[in-house]
Design a protein around this motif. Structure first.
Motif, short mmCIF file in Angstrom:
data_model
loop_
_atom_site.label_atom_id
_atom_site.label_comp_id
_atom_site.label_asym_id
_atom_site.label_seq_id
_atom_site.Cartn_x
_atom_site.Cartn_y
_atom_site.Cartn_z
N THR A 19 -4.53 11.94 -6.56
CA THR A 19 -3.90 12.94 -5.69
C THR A 19 -2.39 12.81 -5.68
O THR A 19 -1.69 13.69 -5.22
CB THR A 19 -4.42 12.80 -4.26
OG1 THR A 19 -4.48 11.41 -3.94
CG2 THR A 19 -5.79 13.41 -4.12
N ALA A 53 -10.97 5.11 -4.70
CA ALA A 53 -9.73 5.54 -4.05
C ALA A 53 -9.56 4.92 -2.67
O ALA A 53 -8.44 4.67 -2.23
CB ALA A 53 -9.69 7.06 -3.94
N ARG A 54 -10.68 4.66 -1.97
CA ARG A 54 -10.56 4.11 -0.62
C ARG A 54 -10.15 2.65 -0.64
O ARG A 54 -9.38 2.18 0.19
CB ARG A 54 -11.89 4.25 0.11
CG ARG A 54 -12.15 5.64 0.63
CD ARG A 54 -13.56 5.76 1.15
NE ARG A 54 -13.81 7.12 1.62
CZ ARG A 54 -15.02 7.63 1.79
NH1 ARG A 54 -16.10 6.91 1.53
NH2 ARG A 54 -15.15 8.86 2.24
N ARG A 82 1.15 4.25 -3.09
CA ARG A 82 0.95 5.69 -2.97
C ARG A 82 2.16 6.50 -3.46
O ARG A 82 2.03 7.68 -3.77
CB ARG A 82 0.68 6.07 -1.52
CG ARG A 82 -0.56 5.42 -0.96
CD ARG A 82 -1.80 6.14 -1.43
NE ARG A 82 -3.00 5.40 -1.02
CZ ARG A 82 -4.23 5.89 -1.14
NH1 ARG A 82 -4.43 7.08 -1.63
NH2 ARG A 82 -5.26 5.17 -0.77
N LYS A 133 0.81 -1.21 0.00
CA LYS A 133 0.00 0.00 0.00
C LYS A 133 0.85 1.27 0.00
O LYS A 133 0.57 2.24 -0.70
CB LYS A 133 -0.87 -0.03 1.25
CG LYS A 133 -2.12 0.77 1.17
CD LYS A 133 -3.02 0.43 2.36
CE LYS A 133 -4.13 1.44 2.49
NZ LYS A 133 -4.99 1.17 3.64
N ASN A 145 -15.55 11.34 7.50
CA ASN A 145 -16.79 11.94 7.02
C ASN A 145 -17.97 11.52 7.89
O ASN A 145 -18.83 12.31 8.22
CB ASN A 145 -17.09 11.51 5.57
CG ASN A 145 -16.04 12.00 4.60
OD1 ASN A 145 -15.19 11.25 4.16
ND2 ASN A 145 -16.09 13.29 4.28
N ASP A 174 -6.65 3.72 8.64
CA ASP A 174 -5.90 3.10 7.55
C ASP A 174 -6.84 2.36 6.60
O ASP A 174 -6.73 2.47 5.38
CB ASP A 174 -4.89 2.12 8.17
CG ASP A 174 -3.61 2.11 7.39
OD1 ASP A 174 -3.32 3.12 6.74
OD2 ASP A 174 -2.90 1.08 7.44
N ASP A 175 -7.76 1.63 7.18
CA ASP A 175 -8.69 0.86 6.35
C ASP A 175 -10.01 1.59 6.13
O ASP A 175 -10.74 1.25 5.21
CB ASP A 175 -8.97 -0.50 7.01
CG ASP A 175 -7.86 -1.49 6.68
OD1 ASP A 175 -7.24 -1.35 5.61
OD2 ASP A 175 -7.59 -2.37 7.52
N GLU A 222 -6.21 13.11 2.25
CA GLU A 222 -6.54 13.14 0.82
C GLU A 222 -8.02 12.87 0.62
O GLU A 222 -8.61 12.01 1.26
CB GLU A 222 -5.76 12.07 0.06
CG GLU A 222 -4.28 12.36 0.00
CD GLU A 222 -3.55 11.40 -0.94
OE1 GLU A 222 -2.33 11.35 -0.84
OE2 GLU A 222 -4.22 10.72 -1.74
N SER A 223 -8.60 13.63 -0.29
CA SER A 223 -9.93 13.31 -0.76
C SER A 223 -9.80 12.96 -2.23
O SER A 223 -8.69 12.88 -2.75
CB SER A 223 -10.86 14.50 -0.54
OG SER A 223 -10.40 15.59 -1.31
N PRO A 270 -10.92 5.29 5.99
CA PRO A 270 -10.78 6.75 6.03
C PRO A 270 -12.14 7.46 6.03
O PRO A 270 -12.23 8.61 6.45
CB PRO A 270 -10.00 7.06 4.75
CG PRO A 270 -10.20 5.89 3.86
CD PRO A 270 -10.37 4.71 4.76
N GLU A 271 -13.20 6.73 5.60
CA GLU A 271 -14.52 7.35 5.54
C GLU A 271 -15.02 7.74 6.93
O GLU A 271 -15.96 8.52 7.06
CB GLU A 271 -15.53 6.43 4.85
CG GLU A 271 -15.75 5.07 5.48
CD GLU A 271 -14.75 4.00 5.00
OE1 GLU A 271 -13.69 4.36 4.42
OE2 GLU A 271 -15.02 2.82 5.22
N GLU A 274 -2.77 10.18 6.16
CA GLU A 274 -1.37 9.87 6.46
C GLU A 274 -1.01 10.55 7.77
O GLU A 274 -1.05 11.78 7.87
CB GLU A 274 -0.45 10.38 5.35
CG GLU A 274 -0.52 9.54 4.09
CD GLU A 274 0.36 10.09 2.98
OE1 GLU A 274 0.94 9.27 2.26
OE2 GLU A 274 0.47 11.32 2.83
N ILE A 317 -13.23 11.72 2.11
CA ILE A 317 -11.82 11.45 2.46
C ILE A 317 -11.46 10.04 2.00
O ILE A 317 -12.20 9.08 2.21
CB ILE A 317 -11.61 11.55 3.98
CG1 ILE A 317 -12.12 12.90 4.50
CG2 ILE A 317 -10.15 11.33 4.33
CD1 ILE A 317 -11.43 14.10 3.94
N THR A 318 -10.29 9.92 1.37
CA THR A 318 -9.88 8.63 0.85
C THR A 318 -8.61 8.10 1.49
O THR A 318 -8.32 6.91 1.40
CB THR A 318 -9.64 8.71 -0.67
OG1 THR A 318 -8.66 9.71 -0.91
CG2 THR A 318 -10.92 9.07 -1.41
N LEU A 319 -7.85 8.96 2.12
CA LEU A 319 -6.60 8.48 2.71
C LEU A 319 -6.15 9.46 3.79
O LEU A 319 -6.23 10.67 3.62
CB LEU A 319 -5.49 8.40 1.66
CG LEU A 319 -4.13 7.92 2.19
CD1 LEU A 319 -4.12 6.42 2.40
CD2 LEU A 319 -2.99 8.31 1.25
#
Lengths: 458, 130, 499
Positions: free
Chosen positions: A320, C484-485, A295, A291, B93, B86-87, B62-63, B89-90, B44, B40-42
């Protein structure tokens, strides 16, 4: 002009709507002193018939391979027969004249094609992920070095001496802007007498500054590398192993680089997607696993998702990472991929299929093995006699000067390979010979005969 | 838009829940709304044990269409991170103040908590940005 | 992850799964020659090198392959099927004669490592293409090496860096207007430069005062796009160039919008030091669904020593590749550039000649201004004066409707048009950037304008029709957050899916 549809009355009507007097007046925003005066200095316009005649005349000044002119060059572009269906399908305007698939509802064809391509590259490389393609193998290798630097937060890279010399030069160009003059971040690693990466030298060169070790297989001399020991050494030092494969057909028979421990696998699929066309455009390949690495990977990615009704569809995703969003923090400035050639690659591999791909590889191996054995029988010695090869190998010419031998065989209608001296001054007598399935037995016999006749005795 | 009254906020849209020497940090419902970051997708995050100065970036969110830095609201050390993100990210929201928390920090100086915005001040800030 | 479609193909709406789904062991579309040499020994390679499991490629016949990819092609919108007014992308007609020329065996079969004596026609073509591109841009020389616009930009900045280094200077900053393409700052970073953003003035151009305020002896270069991404000519370009040069910096121009100025303005004439050409925009080579393109970079005399290798030179003996350039930034890629793309551009330029290329620019600008003049009635155009090759509208008079720029874009699809570039340039809120190009007829422009008008009117009456668009494609708006998720980036055989 056949591409320009406007009649004089169209132009007059449009100028009226705009409220402009003339076409010239549309350019008033360009300050007068900056305007170009007179016509551009270009050759006169041609009709289609004249144009094709001109191209024929230019083409006649080339000497392409043919049955009367046998060519045995490889060195990163390994020609293979490209089935007619590949051209017929990829020349469809719906593929060739589409833009990057930014509006997925209008681009499902391109996107599914990329998704299939990504899957095939994963299958060949043994990686978890592959991107939508790169420009070529050289720039993909340079991008892999940059990616390893980002992932490890280290600066140095060790490039095998047997990595394609033009790939090494490209890496140098790419890192030059990130390094200072007193901080050379690339170092070489010599080869053993059997033509493989020297593991003792590699171990000595590794340090906690090294981000990655780059090894090509089959390497520039056509020698197969077992990547495992180099991967082990790299990993023990906290570095990544980058594998480079610019003849992916070898991967029908050769263990997948990721299965041998490579963390990033890059390559070039040109010979499998197009006639050589002076080397380009073709397609650069790029895969990795995990993963975090995903990225950090450059380039575009197509992913599967669903629409509002739950129907499966494809989008460009994880964008992104890319320059249009991340701007100065992007993973790379790469913008285009080589989408149409990635599609060609996928179409060709779909035609070959699982068994056809292996059979094609076996044909290549068989032709090269035959050529090698026949040359040995004529008294030629191999540059790396103990090594394993796929479809390319280096012989030593008895006269000691491969360039001069090439000049003579060329006259006899056989361009018998690449003189290694072009890239490796220490191998003045080395001639790099590549075979493929299109070479018939009599072609190979002619190669061997010509070399034996013109190769010159010491 | 209303914001929980028991939390403190930063000008960069982080929220802070301070209890007994430890502050849990997330980002506000305004920041993850469709008009701002959106889905939101990630996420960090830094590693536990890392220290940051006030206003120093300590991660990325990241979105689909953007990437934004997140900033330490005060100087301190990271003592926990939300591994669920990590798994999933939603969660940012779906549950910005509970399941979608980002990390926990120990402030170098607990007095810094007093310099953060309260809900009323943050509401005013959001109104001026929207 | 996704369930297999329950519907089957209806009429021309194909329900097609990835080709792997059709795979049946033992089927093949391969056509291979019979082995005419001895079979190599099975143990020719050490066991450790031999593949444990052969790659899972699909096993299908040629008719299946042809049908599958033909169906996929029909899922695509393309310039061949309709107007594609993507701003800054120059989606113009791609001449078919170039397909024929690039397929000629005398070019297609050439191997890059054949001796130069066997490649004279190809090298002559490259040499002549360089001369033609130099003439259009007003440059001393042009490197044909870069594989894409962004690659050309990278090369240009590398040369700028090398130039300063050669003079014993380490300049670290590059000035970039806020309307620039995202590649500009990314290319800076790859060169170790820091990108400094300059604000565009209210009139949509870059003001000399803004540049002056940012200039110092740390500035390596300014990167400008001209015409800029608002479709406006940077009228102060000469003054800005002189100012930057006076401070010891160089001038890079993003040539993405060259289609607007051919025969009217040559960047090299006003002191631009480097500019990339996008052959896939200006010179009619196909975009290929995202490449390959080519991004040659033209340079002024002062950057010539730093050009990437190889260059093509002409001598009495013929054409040669020159690798021995001591100050060169080096090699950007393998071999000699994207030759097939370069050949297509050569064909295009030879067909049009000087009057043809000038006419291209004239009509591209005419078409854009016609669209501008007619859409002003119903959409907001932030810079309503004369534009160059493209016009930027925005969502200002849509905001009350609840419909967004993206909704307008998606609804245009239902009218048979590819949407304009949306949300770019970033300096215009909700931007719609429209570049019709010269190859569209006035009738087609009228149809596009009427489609846009009807979408905008609909936004005020029935915004939900926009929100749920597109309606007549085989697939609706896709869940990008889900993609993306939980990235699903390769085909998994049924039963091996994650969920």
């Amino acid at each position: 002009m056949r591409y320009l549809p406007h009649t004089e009355s169209d132009i007059a009507r449009m100028l009226r709507v705009i409220g402009a007097e003339s076409i010239d007046s549309l350019f008033e925003a360009i300050p007068e002193p900056l305007r170009h005066q007179g016509a551009l200095d270009l050759p006169p316009a041609l009709s289609e018939g004249e144009l094709l005649r001109l191209m024929g005349e230019l083409g006649a000044k080339n000497r392409p391979p043919s049955s009367s002119h046998l060519v045995f060059t490889g060195g990163g572009v390994y020609p293979h027969h490209i089935p007619a269906a590949v051209d017929a399908l990829s020349l469809r305007g719906e593929f060739s004249t589409a833009y990057t698939p930014y509006q997925p509802e209008l681009s499902q064809g391109t996107l599914m094609g990329i998704f299939e391509f990504q899957t095939m590259v994963c299958e060949l490389f043994g990686t978890e992920f592959a991107n939508a393609s790169m420009y070529d193998g050289a720039s993909a290798t340079a991008e892999a070095v940059l990616m390893a630097r980002r992932l490890t937060r280290r600066r140095h890279a060790i490039l095998a001496h047997t990595l394609h010399p033009e790939y090494r030069q490209t890496c140098e160009t790419y890192v030059a802007g990130l390094d200072t003059a007193d901080d050379e971040s690339l170092q070489g690693c010599p080869a053993t007498p059997s033509g493989q990466i020297d593991l003792e030298a590699l171990e000595a060169a590794l340090s906690d500054e090294v981000a990655c070790v780059v090894v090509q297989t089959p390497n520039f001399f056509g020698v197969l590398e077992d990547l495992r020991p180099a991967a082990q050494l790299a990993h023990d030092a906290g570095a990544l192993l980058v594998a480079v494969v610019n003849e992916p057909l070898a991967l029908a028979l050769l263990e997948a680089p990721a299965a041998m421990g490579a963390d990033i696998v890059v390559g070039d699929g040109t010979g499998l997607c197009t006639q050589p066309t002076l080397g380009a455009p073709g397609v650069g390949l790029f895969g990795t696993s995990g993963k975090k690495a995903l990225r950090a990977m450059p380039g575009r990615l197509a992913g599967e998702t669903v629409d509002g009704q739950g129907r499966p569809g494809y989008v460009l995703t994880l964008s992104t990472r890319e320059q249009h969003i991340r701007r100065d923090k992007a993973t790379s400035n790469i913008c285009t991929n080589h989408g149409l050639y990635a599609l060609r690659f996928a179409i060709h591999l779909a035609l070959l299929g699982r068994e056809g791909f292996v059979q094609l590889a076996q044909l290549n191996l068989a032709k090269a093995t035959y050529a090698r054995e026949e040359l040995k029988a004529k008294g030629f010695s191999l540059l790396f006699p103990d090594a394993s090869h796929f479809n390319e190998f280096a012989v030593r010419v008895p006269s000691g000067d491969a360039c001069e031998v090439l000049a003579r065989t060329e006259k006899a209608g056989v361009t018998c390979g690449i003189p290694l001296a072009r890239f490796y001054p220490e191998h003045q007598d080395g001639l790099l010979i590549a075979l493929n399935e299109m070479h018939r037995r009599e072609d190979i016999d002619r190669l061997v005969h010509t070399l034996a006749t013109e190769g010159g005795q010491p | 838009m209303e914001f929980p009254k028991d939390l403190r906020y930063s000008k960069t849209h982080e929220w802070i829940r301070y209890t007994e020497g430890k502050a849990r940090i997330g980002i506000s419902a305004f920041a993850v709304s469709a008009e701002q970051l959106g889905d939101i997708t990630l996420v960090e995050l830094p590693e536990v044990g890392q220290s940051f100065a006030a206003n120093e970036p300590f991660g990325n969110i990241e979105s689909v269409k953007s990437v934004s830095e997140i900033y330490a609201p005060f100087a301190g050390k990271v003592v926990a991170i939300n591994a669920e993100l990590d798994d999933s990210p939603e969660l940012l929201n779906e549950s910005p103040y509970e399941g979608g928390w980002l990390l926990e920090m120990e402030p170098d100086d607990a007095a810094d908590m007093e310099n953060l915005l309260d809900a009323a001040a943050y509401t005013a800030l959001v109104a001026s940005e929207a | 992850m996704s369930k297999a479609p329950t519907k089957v193909t209806q009429g021309l709406l194909h329900c097609e799964r990835p080709i792997f789904a059709a795979s049946v062991p033992g089927r093949s579309g391969a056509s291979l020659p019979t082995l005419d040499v001895p079979e190599p020994a099975a143990d020719a390679w050490p066991a450790a090198l031999r593949r444990a499991s052969t790659p899972h490629l699909p096993e299908v016949s040629e008719p299946q392959v042809v049908r599958h990819y033909t169906r996929l092609s029909q899922w695509n919108f393309s310039i061949d099927t309709g107007m594609y007014p993507l701003g800054s992308c120059t989606m113009k007609h791609n001449p078919r004669v170039a397909d024929v020329a690039v397929g000629m065996g005398e070019f297609a079969r050439l191997h890059p490592y054949q001796p130069e004596s066997q490649l004279q026609g190809a090298l002559q073509l490259l040499w002549e293409l360089e001369q033609m591109l130099a003439a259009v841009g007003g440059f001393s020389r042009v490197s044909l090496q870069p594989a894409a616009g962004a690659h050309g930009e990278l090369a240009g900045l590398m040369m700028i860096r090398a130039y300063h280094t050669d003079r014993g200077q380490t300049r670290r900053r590059v000035l970039i207007p806020d309307s620039a393409h995202g590649t500009n700052p990314a290319s800076c970073t790859l060169n170790g430069f820091e990108a400094v953003q300059l604000e565009t003035s209210a009139d949509g151009t870059l003001s000399p005062d803004t540049v002056r305020a940012a200039l110092d002896d740390e500035v390596a270069a300014i990167m400008i796009t001209n015409p800029n991404t608002l479709g406006i000519f940077e009228k102060h370009v000469a003054e800005i160039a002189e100012m930057v040069r006076g401070a010891g910096g160089l001038i890079y121009m993003d040539g993405a919008n060259l289609n607007a100025i051919m025969g009217r303005f040559r960047p090299g004439d006003v002191g631009v030091d480097a500019m990339h050409y996008n052959l896939h925009k200006t010179f009619g080579t196909p975009h290929g669904g995202g490449g390959p393109g080519a991004g040659p970079v033209g340079v002024s005399e002062r950057l010539v020593p730093f050009l990437p290798v190889p260059t093509v030179n002409r001598s009495k003996e013929g054409f040669t590749l020159d690798y021995g350039r001591p100050k060169s930034v080096g090699r950007l890629r393998s071999f000699f550039g994207n030759f097939g793309v370069l050949l297509r551009a050569y064909v295009y330029m030879r067909e049009l000649g000087a009057p043809g290329l000038a006419r291209v620019t004239d009509l591209a600008v005419l078409n854009a201004n016609y669209v501008r003049a007619r859409i002003r009635d119903f959409v907001h155009v932030p810079h309503p004066d004369m534009c160059m090759h493209e016009v930027v509208a925005n969502d200002q008079n849509l905001r009350s409707t609840g419909a967004t720029t993206m909704d307008v874009a998606k609804r245009l699809i239902d009218h048979g048009f590819h949407p304009p570039t949306v949300y770019f340039p970033l300096v215009v809120h909700g931007a719609m950037m429209i570049e019709p190009t010269e190859t569209e007829t006035p009738d087609e422009l009228d149809a596009f304008i009427e489609a846009l008008r009807s979408v905008v009117e609909e936004a005020h009456k029935q915004p939900e029709q926009l929100k749920s668009a597109p309606h007549v494609t085989g697939i609706g708006r896709l869940d990008e957050a889900r993609a993306a998720r939980k990235p699903h980036l390769r085909y998994q055989p049924a039963g091996e899916d994650e969920s």
